[in-house]
Design a protein around this motif. Structure first.
Motif, PDB file in Angstrom:
ATOM      1  N   GLU A 182     -25.927 -17.116 -14.115  1.00 28.83           N
ATOM      2  CA  GLU A 182     -26.685 -17.157 -15.366  1.00 28.83           C
ATOM      3  C   GLU A 182     -27.012 -18.586 -15.783  1.00 28.83           C
ATOM      4  N   GLY A 183     -26.046 -19.497 -15.643  1.00 33.48           N
ATOM      5  CA  GLY A 183     -26.282 -20.883 -16.036  1.00 33.48           C
ATOM      6  C   GLY A 183     -27.354 -21.547 -15.197  1.00 33.48           C
ATOM      7  N   ILE A 184     -27.341 -21.318 -13.905  1.00 25.86           N
ATOM      8  CA  ILE A 184     -28.361 -21.910 -13.028  1.00 25.86           C
ATOM      9  C   ILE A 184     -29.724 -21.297 -13.319  1.00 25.86           C
ATOM     10  N   VAL A 185     -29.759 -19.983 -13.503  1.00 26.92           N
ATOM     11  CA  VAL A 185     -31.029 -19.322 -13.806  1.00 26.92           C
ATOM     12  C   VAL A 185     -31.605 -19.847 -15.118  1.00 26.92           C
ATOM     13  N   ASN A 186     -30.765 -19.989 -16.142  1.00 29.26           N
ATOM     14  CA  ASN A 186     -31.259 -20.495 -17.418  1.00 29.26           C
ATOM     15  C   ASN A 186     -31.820 -21.902 -17.276  1.00 29.26           C
ATOM     16  N   THR A 187     -31.101 -22.761 -16.569  1.00 25.10           N
ATOM     17  CA  THR A 187     -31.589 -24.128 -16.372  1.00 25.10           C
ATOM     18  C   THR A 187     -32.912 -24.119 -15.627  1.00 25.10           C
ATOM     19  N   GLY A 188     -33.028 -23.282 -14.603  1.00 22.26           N
ATOM     20  CA  GLY A 188     -34.280 -23.198 -13.862  1.00 22.26           C
ATOM     21  C   GLY A 188     -35.430 -22.688 -14.706  1.00 22.26           C
ATOM     22  N   LEU A 189     -35.174 -21.689 -15.546  1.00 21.08           N
ATOM     23  CA  LEU A 189     -36.229 -21.155 -16.410  1.00 21.08           C
ATOM     24  C   LEU A 189     -36.705 -22.185 -17.424  1.00 21.08           C
ATOM     25  N   VAL A 190     -35.753 -22.870 -18.063  1.00 19.55           N
ATOM     26  CA  VAL A 190     -36.115 -23.886 -19.051  1.00 19.55           C
ATOM     27  C   VAL A 190     -36.865 -25.037 -18.377  1.00 19.55           C
ATOM     28  N   THR A 191     -36.413 -25.413 -17.172  1.00 19.06           N
ATOM     29  CA  THR A 191     -37.088 -26.480 -16.438  1.00 19.06           C
ATOM     30  C   THR A 191     -38.522 -26.097 -16.120  1.00 19.06           C
ATOM     31  N   ALA A 192     -38.735 -24.900 -15.618  1.00 20.18           N
ATOM     32  CA  ALA A 192     -40.089 -24.453 -15.278  1.00 20.18           C
ATOM     33  C   ALA A 192     -40.971 -24.379 -16.522  1.00 20.18           C
ATOM     34  N   PRO A 204     -45.206 -25.096 -11.413  1.00 18.36           N
ATOM     35  CA  PRO A 204     -44.139 -26.025 -11.019  1.00 18.36           C
ATOM     36  C   PRO A 204     -43.304 -25.510  -9.854  1.00 18.36           C
ATOM     37  N   ARG A 205     -42.919 -26.459  -8.992  1.00 15.55           N
ATOM     38  CA  ARG A 205     -42.040 -26.176  -7.859  1.00 15.55           C
ATOM     39  C   ARG A 205     -40.658 -26.724  -8.184  1.00 15.55           C
ATOM     40  N   ILE A 206     -39.654 -25.861  -8.126  1.00 15.04           N
ATOM     41  CA  ILE A 206     -38.305 -26.230  -8.534  1.00 15.04           C
ATOM     42  C   ILE A 206     -37.390 -26.217  -7.315  1.00 15.04           C
ATOM     43  N   ALA A 207     -36.760 -27.355  -7.034  1.00 17.27           N
ATOM     44  CA  ALA A 207     -35.752 -27.445  -5.973  1.00 17.27           C
ATOM     45  C   ALA A 207     -34.370 -27.340  -6.608  1.00 17.27           C
ATOM     46  N   GLU A 225     -22.278 -21.920  -2.771  1.00 15.48           N
ATOM     47  CA  GLU A 225     -23.685 -21.668  -2.452  1.00 15.48           C
ATOM     48  C   GLU A 225     -23.940 -20.181  -2.212  1.00 15.48           C
ATOM     49  N   THR A 226     -23.113 -19.564  -1.413  1.00 20.70           N
ATOM     50  CA  THR A 226     -23.347 -18.160  -1.082  1.00 20.70           C
ATOM     51  C   THR A 226     -23.041 -17.238  -2.260  1.00 20.70           C
ATOM     52  N   ARG A 227     -22.034 -17.583  -3.088  1.00 22.11           N
ATOM     53  CA  ARG A 227     -21.628 -16.701  -4.179  1.00 22.11           C
ATOM     54  C   ARG A 227     -22.446 -16.895  -5.446  1.00 22.11           C
ATOM     55  N   VAL A 228     -22.898 -18.136  -5.684  1.00 22.73           N
ATOM     56  CA  VAL A 228     -23.509 -18.445  -6.978  1.00 22.73           C
ATOM     57  C   VAL A 228     -24.925 -19.001  -6.840  1.00 22.73           C
ATOM     58  N   VAL A 229     -25.100 -20.076  -6.065  1.00 20.43           N
ATOM     59  CA  VAL A 229     -26.374 -20.786  -6.084  1.00 20.43           C
ATOM     60  C   VAL A 229     -27.489 -19.978  -5.437  1.00 20.43           C
ATOM     61  N   THR A 230     -27.252 -19.434  -4.252  1.00 21.09           N
ATOM     62  CA  THR A 230     -28.300 -18.656  -3.579  1.00 21.09           C
ATOM     63  C   THR A 230     -28.716 -17.441  -4.396  1.00 21.09           C
ATOM     64  N   PRO A 231     -27.781 -16.657  -4.958  1.00 24.04           N
ATOM     65  CA  PRO A 231     -28.214 -15.554  -5.818  1.00 24.04           C
ATOM     66  C   PRO A 231     -29.009 -16.020  -7.035  1.00 24.04           C
ATOM     67  N   ARG A 234     -32.523 -16.759  -5.902  1.00 28.91           N
ATOM     68  CA  ARG A 234     -33.207 -15.477  -5.684  1.00 28.91           C
ATOM     69  C   ARG A 234     -33.630 -14.866  -7.019  1.00 28.91           C
ATOM     70  N   ALA A 235     -32.764 -14.925  -8.022  1.00 30.81           N
ATOM     71  CA  ALA A 235     -33.094 -14.379  -9.333  1.00 30.81           C
ATOM     72  C   ALA A 235     -34.253 -15.135  -9.977  1.00 30.81           C
ATOM     73  N   LEU A 236     -34.261 -16.445  -9.825  1.00 35.24           N
ATOM     74  CA  LEU A 236     -35.373 -17.231 -10.367  1.00 35.24           C
ATOM     75  C   LEU A 236     -36.693 -16.822  -9.730  1.00 35.24           C
ATOM     76  N   ARG A 237     -36.685 -16.613  -8.437  1.00 36.93           N
ATOM     77  CA  ARG A 237     -37.914 -16.200  -7.757  1.00 36.93           C
ATOM     78  C   ARG A 237     -38.345 -14.804  -8.237  1.00 36.93           C
ATOM     79  N   ASP A 238     -37.395 -13.933  -8.455  1.00 38.72           N
ATOM     80  CA  ASP A 238     -37.717 -12.604  -8.978  1.00 38.72           C
ATOM     81  C   ASP A 238     -38.332 -12.686 -10.376  1.00 38.72           C
ATOM     82  N   LEU A 239     -37.979 -13.744 -11.116  1.00 38.64           N
ATOM     83  CA  LEU A 239     -38.515 -13.948 -12.464  1.00 38.64           C
ATOM     84  C   LEU A 239     -39.818 -14.740 -12.468  1.00 38.64           C
ATOM     85  N   GLY A 240     -40.348 -15.022 -11.295  1.00 34.99           N
ATOM     86  CA  GLY A 240     -41.641 -15.676 -11.198  1.00 34.99           C
ATOM     87  C   GLY A 240     -41.607 -17.178 -11.081  1.00 34.99           C
ATOM     88  N   VAL A 241     -40.427 -17.771 -10.911  1.00 32.27           N
ATOM     89  CA  VAL A 241     -40.309 -19.224 -10.766  1.00 32.27           C
ATOM     90  C   VAL A 241     -40.344 -19.578  -9.277  1.00 32.27           C
TER      91      VAL A 241
END
Length: 332
Positions: A182-192, A204-207, A225-231, A234-241
């Motif tokens: 959730e924390g990574i997804v929120n940061t990615g959404l706010v960044t985008a 915007p392209r987010i790395a 990475e496998t437990r938290v970051v990669t999912p 994936r969630a960010l991409r599902d949300l259109g980022v």
């Protein structure tokens, strides 16, 4: 006028008064007017010669005064401070300066807020309960967020590099446990969102950086990475980022790689700040994303060790003022 920026003075015992005066001298003939919320006497007597100061009663008076004098909404200290010697007795004024600047931005009478550095220890000694500026600004603006913003999120910029932080002042040993999808997804959404609204980048392209060496090497050098970051990616991409990663942090910041993304989501403090300061040590800027107001600041502290000597460089503050003016213009 609504495009005039409010600059809170920060800790008056630090380099804030000096760099504010130097920034005014550098920008007085440019179309980036600002006024200071702070102690007029501290600015008039700042190291290096001070500045001609003009007290104003409101932001609408600032632009006309700016070319000839530093406009100040004067909220005086209870007692003078000594350069280089932080004093908890100044904390009430420092907090009031921030609150006033934010209030003016929320009301639309200031185009945004630029904050000179504060020192946490004297504020804590006076009962301040926030980790720093960013969290305090989040609290001050929480009731007015109506655009889906989920900040505050800290961004650092230098040149063509923009980094945002999932965790900020978390001790390194506690970072793995603090990371959540959730924390990574929120940061990615706010960044985008900020890339589109504040930086004018339509798609915007987010790395997203990994936590472990080699981004975990498929789980053989850490499981985050496998437990938290990669999912989360994936969630960010599902949300259109347009999010990619996780990438090994040691190969994410060369110029050739920076050209492939618009912002990098980093997982902890030094992962984001080291590349920014390597790229432009003097001119980096801190931007708070996900707020209903514009807020920038220098990416350095109060520098009590050199306060009062007249040698502080204003580069980062000047860059922060210019960036705040650019973002405010895009939001208008």
């Amino acid at each position: 006028m609504a495009h005039t920026l409010a600059l809170s003075l920060g800790d008056p015992a630090g380099i804030g008064p000096e760099i504010v005066v130097k920034a005014w001298r550098a920008l007085r003939n440019e179309a980036v007017p600002f006024f200071v919320v702070g102690d007029a006497q501290a600015l008039a007597s700042a190291p290096g010669g001070g500045a001609p100061v003009q007290a104003i009663s409101g932001p609408d008076e600032a632009a006309a005064a700016f070319p000839e004098a530093l406009p100040v909404l004067d909220i005086p200290l209870r007692a003078p401070v000594v350069a280089g010697k932080p004093d908890p007795g100044a904390a009430d004024a420092v907090i009031r300066w921030i609150e006033t600047a934010v209030g003016l931005a929320l009301s639309g009478t200031a185009g945004g807020v630029v904050t000179a550095p504060i020192a946490k220890a004297p504020l804590y000694a006076a009962g301040f309960r926030f980790p720093g500026h960013t969290e305090f600004l989040g609290e001050l603006t929480a009731a007015t967020r109506h655009d889906g913003a989920r900040g505050p999120v800290m961004m650092l910029t230098a040149g063509d590099l923009r980094t945002t932080l999932v965790t900020v002042h978390e001790p390194l040993a506690k970072v793995p446990a603090a990371l959540t999808i959730e924390g990574i997804v929120n940061t990615g959404l706010v960044t985008a969102q900020a890339m589109r609204r504040d930086f004018g980048i339509a798609a915007p392209r987010i790395a997203v950086a990994g936590l472990n060496p080699h981004a975990g090497e498929s789980g053989t050098i850490g499981q985050e990475e496998t437990r938290v970051v990669t999912p989360a990616v994936r969630a960010l991409r599902d949300l259109g980022v347009d999010a990619r990663g996780p990438y090994p942090a040691d190969s994410l910041f060369p110029a050739e790689v920076r050209a492939t993304y618009d912002a990098a989501v980093c997982l902890y403090h030094d992962q984001a700040l080291i590349p920014v300061k390597m790229l432009d040590f003097w001119g980096g800027v801190n931007v708070t994303l996900g707020l209903p107001i514009v807020r920038t600041s220098p990416d350095h502290g109060t520098a009590f060790d050199i306060a009062g000597r007249g040698i502080a460089r204003p580069d980062s503050l000047i860059a922060a003022i210019r960036l705040a003016a650019e973002i405010a213009g895009r939001r208008r």
